[in-house]
Write an enzyme that holds these catalytic residues in place. Structure first.
Site, PDB file in Angstrom:
ATOM      1  N   ARG A 181      -3.694   2.744   1.551  1.00  0.00           N
ATOM      2  CA  ARG A 181      -2.310   2.272   1.701  1.00  0.00           C
ATOM      3  C   ARG A 181      -1.776   1.825   0.348  1.00  0.00           C
ATOM      4  NH1 ARG A 181      -0.191  -2.319   5.973  1.00  0.00           N
ATOM      5  NH2 ARG A 181      -1.758  -3.640   4.962  1.00  0.00           N
TER       6      ARG A 181
ATOM      7  N   ASP B  55      -3.560 -11.782   5.620  1.00  0.00           N
ATOM      8  CA  ASP B  55      -3.038 -11.098   4.447  1.00  0.00           C
ATOM      9  C   ASP B  55      -1.582 -11.498   4.277  1.00  0.00           C
ATOM     10  OD1 ASP B  55      -1.569  -9.588   6.258  1.00  0.00           O
ATOM     11  OD2 ASP B  55      -2.655  -7.720   5.894  1.00  0.00           O
TER      12      ASP B  55
END
Length: 547
Positions: free
Chosen positions: A164, A444
């Site tokens: 990603r 995150d």
């Protein structure tokens, strides 16, 4: 390549793998992508801002009239490659060397290596992460822990690697092309693709990606054009790349068909990026008091507006022959407390049972310890490698369903927890750590975004929190009290050597500003650069990379 002669400039302190990663050829490849697409990225970001301004003025998201015919037509994305027919469990994590090995060995079907929400974008993290992934793509990655001496190597069977890159909004200020920062998305994608695409193909594999933060099908079209150009540059056929798009913004939920259509030759489905989706809901509509959300802990996936969103992902994907991936289980096993650990794992089981019954083809976990639990739920309730046959024709989602606000209280405990998690995450991020265990969850940037956005929303509207309005004065006092609690929790030494003052200052600024900042990682990145050793005097030129 296009008559440009200005060299690429690399800013920042040299990293151990820089000569392997930032080769003249790789930099030229990134420069070519930058010159081809930076203008379009800037225009798309401007379009985002214009659309957000219309939402601020009272417009509401809706399905596009101009693409109604496309939504009604019958078409499919390209056939799913054999090695990702079965994606029932996917694990995600940062691009640290040991974590990559552990994730690839975890028993998951897919590992998504994350340059975005799970990586703090220090120059060293990014460059060393690329080196780690190059070794992983060739199956040669190894690691010896300098403290314990323990050796880590890949097992016989490993997860399929996805990468990603950062979102379109994030710049990479350590590398300049023609005097301007490279888009972080093109830096991450370009380096990984250039170094590894052909090596993967030669091993019978493919370059797979996850695409974050898309807000429209026009952004998907941009990525499709990036893929076409990158493949042509390396003489690889169109469709070699496959990418899964995270539906993690509110506008994207209204353009799922269109996003799949734009990427149909390169599509590997859609994913329910639910934490960022809740953040986006607040960001796009939060200035309107009609859209104030309750405590974050009460915004569960069975709430109607989130159920409508995930059901629509399944229906849309399966109609088009694409995977519909479920969301993240962020829980981590709790050592030394059996009861709390059992309660946490029961939540995971319930969440995965909901997803498999809804028709999802797989799910996400954040910790290797959750892989067997998620796999057991999908093994028990999913016949075959996926659920593309589950068409969910019972689903009929309208715009109002996606905009329905869940009810529930706003509590002092919820406020303080948001402040704690937000400050702790920002503090770690400023130290170069992007994936942080906090209060039994692996967090995150998406969690920190919800935390600070929700605190901003409550303060902005002066909502009643347990009988008294949350005004700026009360909020600042609560932040100071919370800092005292954190000092006791973490200890004086951690506070003395950490970045807590900077984290508190940034969180307070974001939570009390007149308008909600688009992404906390943008002002945080400026502070990260200021805290690093980067300076104009460290500039190194790479004239060989001139195009």
């Amino acid at each position: 390549m296009h008559g440009m002669s200005s060299p690429v400039a690399i800013l920042g302190s040299r990293t151990p793998s820089q000569s392997d990663v930032l080769t003249p050829e790789a930099l030229q490849f990134v420069a070519d992508l930058t010159r081809a697409f930076r203008g379009r990225i800037d225009a798309l970001l401007a379009r985002r801002r214009e659309r957000s301004a219309r939402f601020l003025a009272g417009e509401r998201p809706d399905f596009l009239e101009e693409t109604a015919e496309l939504r009604n037509d019958d078409w499919s994305v390209a056939a799913i490659p054999d090695d990702i027919q079965d994606r029932r469990v996917e694990i995600t994590g940062p691009v640290d060397r040991k974590m990559i090995i552990n994730a690839l060995n975890s028993g998951a079907n897919v590992f998504m290596a994350d340059f975005e929400d799970a990586t703090s974008p220090t120059f060293a993290n990014l460059v060393e992460g690329q080196k780690n992934l190059a070794d992983a793509a060739r199956g040669s990655i190894g690691y010896v822990d300098p403290t314990s001496g323990k050796s880590y190597t890949l097992g016989e069977r490993t997860a399929v690697l996805f990468v990603r890159p950062r979102g379109l909004h994030l710049p990479e200020r350590h590398v300049l092309v023609d005097g301007e920062p490279v888009p972080g998305s093109l830096f991450d994608f370009g380096l990984y693709f250039f170094h590894n695409a052909r090596a993967l193909v030669e091993r019978g594999k493919r370059p797979y990606f996850y695409l974050p933060k898309l807000e429209s099908h026009l952004e998907a079209r941009l990525w499709n054009d990036v893929f076409l150009r990158a493949q042509a540059e390396l003489d690889l056929p169109p469709g070699t790349i496959r990418a899964t798009v995270l539906v993690e913004t509110l506008p994207a939920a209204f353009e799922m068909d269109e996003i799949l259509y734009e990427l149909r030759e390169h599509s590997a489905g859609l994913n329910c990026g639910r934490w960022d989706y809740i953040f986006s809901f607040i960001k796009k509509l939060g200035a309107d008091p009609a859209f104030i959300l309750p405590d974050r802990g009460l915004i569960t996936m069975d709430r109607p507006f989130l159920k409508a969103y995930t059901d629509l992902v399944v229906k849309t994907c399966h109609r088009r022959g694409a995977h519909a991936m479920g969301g993240m289980a962020a829980q981590i096993p709790i050592k030394g407390d059996e009861e709390r650990s059992r309660a946490a794992l029961d939540k995971v089981r319930a969440d995965k049972l909901r997803e498999v019954h809804a028709g999802h083809d797989g799910t996400w976990v954040a910790h290797p310890g959750l892989v067997p639990i998620a796999r057991a739920m999908f093994d028990a309730h999913m016949d075959g490698p996926n659920q593309l046959h589950v068409k969910r024709e019972d689903v009929d989602v309208h715009a109002g369903d996606l905009l329905r606000v869940p009810d529930g209280p706003r509590t002092e405990a919820g406020l303080r927890h948001n402040i704690k998690v937000g400050i702790l995450y920002i503090e770690a991020w400023l130290r170069g750590v992007g994936c942080v265990p906090l209060y039994d969850l692996m967090e995150d940037a998406a969690t920190a975004e919800i935390c600070r956005a929700q605190v901003w929303q409550w303060q902005h509207h002066g909502v009643s929190v347990e009988g008294a309005p949350l005004d700026p004065k009360r909020l600042v006092r609560t932040i100071e009290e919370t800092m005292e609690e954190l000092a006791k929790e973490r200890g004086a030494e951690a506070f003395a050597h950490g970045r807590f003052d900077e984290a508190r200052e940034l969180f307070t600024t974001l939570a009390t500003s007149d308008e909600l900042e688009e992404f906390l990682t943008l002002p945080a990145y400026e502070r990260l650069l200021a805290l690093s050793s980067t300076s104009a005097g460290d500039t190194k030129k790479a004239p060989e990379a001139a195009a």
